[in-house]
Structure formats: structure tokens, C-alpha cells
Design a protein around this motif. Structure first.
Motif, PDB file in Angstrom:
ATOM      1  N   ALA A 135       0.855  -1.192   0.000  1.00  0.00           N
ATOM      2  CA  ALA A 135       0.000   0.000   0.000  1.00  0.00           C
ATOM      3  C   ALA A 135       0.888   1.238   0.000  1.00  0.00           C
ATOM      4  CB  ALA A 135      -0.921   0.017   1.217  1.00  0.00           C
ATOM      5  N   GLU A 137       0.772   5.518   0.303  1.00  0.00           N
ATOM      6  CA  GLU A 137      -0.063   6.629   0.750  1.00  0.00           C
ATOM      7  C   GLU A 137       0.651   7.959   0.491  1.00  0.00           C
ATOM      8  OE1 GLU A 137      -0.843   8.035   5.131  1.00  0.00           O
ATOM      9  OE2 GLU A 137      -2.217   6.377   4.654  1.00  0.00           O
ATOM     10  N   ARG A 152      -4.698  13.487   2.113  1.00  0.00           N
ATOM     11  CA  ARG A 152      -4.311  12.096   2.336  1.00  0.00           C
ATOM     12  C   ARG A 152      -5.055  11.228   1.332  1.00  0.00           C
ATOM     13  NH1 ARG A 152      -1.600   9.771   6.361  1.00  0.00           N
ATOM     14  NH2 ARG A 152      -1.771  11.659   7.613  1.00  0.00           N
ATOM     15  N   SER A 153      -4.301  10.384   0.613  1.00  0.00           N
ATOM     16  CA  SER A 153      -4.906   9.458  -0.342  1.00  0.00           C
ATOM     17  C   SER A 153      -4.042   8.214  -0.413  1.00  0.00           C
ATOM     18  CB  SER A 153      -5.038  10.105  -1.734  1.00  0.00           C
ATOM     19  OG  SER A 153      -3.803  10.659  -2.138  1.00  0.00           O
ATOM     20  N   SER A 154      -4.647   7.090  -0.790  1.00  0.00           N
ATOM     21  CA  SER A 154      -3.935   5.811  -0.727  1.00  0.00           C
ATOM     22  C   SER A 154      -4.347   4.905  -1.875  1.00  0.00           C
ATOM     23  CB  SER A 154      -4.217   5.115   0.601  1.00  0.00           C
ATOM     24  OG  SER A 154      -3.643   3.814   0.631  1.00  0.00           O
ATOM     25  N   THR A 155      -3.446   4.007  -2.215  1.00  0.00           N
ATOM     26  CA  THR A 155      -3.764   2.999  -3.225  1.00  0.00           C
ATOM     27  C   THR A 155      -4.720   1.944  -2.673  1.00  0.00           C
ATOM     28  OG1 THR A 155      -1.872   1.663  -2.535  1.00  0.00           O
ATOM     29  CG2 THR A 155      -1.514   3.233  -4.330  1.00  0.00           C
ATOM     30  N   VAL A 166      -2.745   5.700  -7.072  1.00  0.00           N
ATOM     31  CA  VAL A 166      -3.189   6.676  -6.091  1.00  0.00           C
ATOM     32  C   VAL A 166      -3.053   8.061  -6.720  1.00  0.00           C
ATOM     33  CG1 VAL A 166      -0.882   6.728  -5.035  1.00  0.00           C
ATOM     34  CG2 VAL A 166      -2.834   7.650  -3.786  1.00  0.00           C
ATOM     35  N   GLU A 185       4.969   3.980   2.523  1.00  0.00           N
ATOM     36  CA  GLU A 185       4.748   2.709   1.835  1.00  0.00           C
ATOM     37  C   GLU A 185       4.800   1.579   2.843  1.00  0.00           C
ATOM     38  OE1 GLU A 185       6.067   1.563  -2.325  1.00  0.00           O
ATOM     39  OE2 GLU A 185       7.578   0.504  -1.126  1.00  0.00           O
TER      40      GLU A 185
END
Length: 206
Positions: A135, A137, A152-155, A166, A185
Motif C-alpha cells: 500500500a 499513501e 491524504r490518499s492511498s492505493t 493513487v 509505503e
């Protein structure tokens, strides 16, 4: 023989008096003073222009001023605008976001949209080439004036052998540009990277 009275008067008559000395005439003195100042200005003006031109060339050579083309519209030197530069390790489109890790995180998009009301968009595609879930971010953005913009954003979780993406979006103040972004990560649930990544200066789309 005796001179007649008329001849005596004619001989004894005083001659016309001379005109006043030019040096003592106030008008003549003012005229000479004016000519003197005109001569001084005629000499001084070209000298001042040459000194100014030479000084401008020196300042431009030193990088303290810049001249657009042959100069500004009025021919004067324009003050140079300093543009912040990204570091040699800055990432842009096509670069790997975290080259030190096993997953491949490729920057697909990095752009500032708008001129007055700006938004910075950063899209990263992640190919998980490990045997564990991954993941990535994107967090707060740091600008060139060291102010920060929260986001804030994430896969989400990317399974082994799979890919994900992302996209981060940050609202920017007028004329502001992004310098670095916080990246986290995780591999197999363990944080392997938690640091700021320098960004190459993105293009601006109106």
C-alpha cells in the motif's frame, strides 16, 4: 589766423562715450553663465548615459538584473525574477517515486491546474512485484515557502502481482508551487518508507 567760433566748437566738442563694458553688463553676464551651464550639461549627459549603460551590463553579467530582449519597453533593466529550482533527486512524470523499494511506483501525472485558483495533482501507479500486499499513501504537501497543505490518499491494498494507483490533490495558494510530498509505503503491513519526496517543478495547465 584765428579760428572761427563754429570751428572751435566743432573741434572742442566731446566725442560719443564708449558703450558699457560687456563684463559689467548684467544681461551679458547672465548670458555667459547660461552658456557655461549648457556646455557643462552637453558634456555631462553623455557621460552619465555611458556610466549607466556600463553599470547595467555589469549587473546583468553578474545575474543581478535581467533585460528582456533588448530591454523593457522603456529600455530600462528589469529586476530578475528568482525561480525556485528542484533538487537533483526530484521526481517527475516517468520517474520512480521510491526507487529504493521492491514495488515499482511510477509517477504518471504531476501538474498544477489553474492560474489563480490552483490545484496540484499527483498520480502514481504502483506495480506490486513482491510476494506480499503493498500500500502506498500520499500525505501533506510542502511548498517552496515551507508552508504545508494537508491531504491524504492511498492505493489501498495491492495484492502480489497486481497493480494499483493513487491520485493526490492539494489546493494551492496563488503563485505557490509544490516542493515535496510526504510518502508512506507499507509492505506486508509493515511501514518500509515514511519520508518526504522532492518533486520536479510541474507544468501549469490553465
Amino acid at each position: 589766423m584765428t579760428e572761427t567760433g563754429d570751428d572751435a566748437r566743432e573741434t572742442d566738442a566731446p566725442t560719443d562715450s564708449a558703450s558699457p563694458d560687456a563684463a559689467t553688463d548684467p544681461e551679458e553676464a547672465d548670458r555667459r553663465r547660461l552658456l557655461k551651464w549648457v556646455a557643462i550639461l552637453a558634456f555631462a549627459v553623455p557621460v552619465v548615459v555611458e556610466v549607466f549603460t556600463f553599470g547595467t551590463m555589469i549587473l546583468e553579467w553578474l545575474g543581478l538584473v535581467s533585460v528582456d530582449g533588448e530591454g523593457g519597453r522603456d529600455g530600462t533593466a528589469q529586476t530578475a525574477t528568482v525561480t525556485p529550482a528542484a533538487g537533483s533527486d526530484a521526481v517527475g512524470v516517468g520517474s520512480e517515486l521510491l526507487p529504493e523499494t521492491a514495488p515499482v511506483e511510477t509517477v504518471d501525472r504531476s501538474v498544477v491546474r489553474g492560474t489563480d485558483d490552483r490545484t496540484y495533482l499527483l498520480r502514481v501507479t504502483v506495480a506490486n512485484e513482491t510476494d506480499e500486499p503493498v500500500a502506498v499513501e500520499l500525505g501533506r504537501l510542502v511548498l517552496y515557502d515551507e508552508t504545508t497543505v494537508a491531504s491524504r490518499s492511498s492505493t489501498g491494498t495491492i495484492a502480489p502481482g497486481e497493480s494499483g494507483a493513487v491520485t493526490g490533490a492539494w489546493r494551492l495558494p496563488t503563485d505557490a508551487m509544490p516542493e515535496r510530498v510526504a510518502v508512506v509505503e507499507r509492505i506486508g503491513g509493515e511501514t518500509v518508507v515514511d519520508r518526504d519526496v522532492s518533486l520536479a517543478r510541474p507544468p501549469i495547465e490553465g
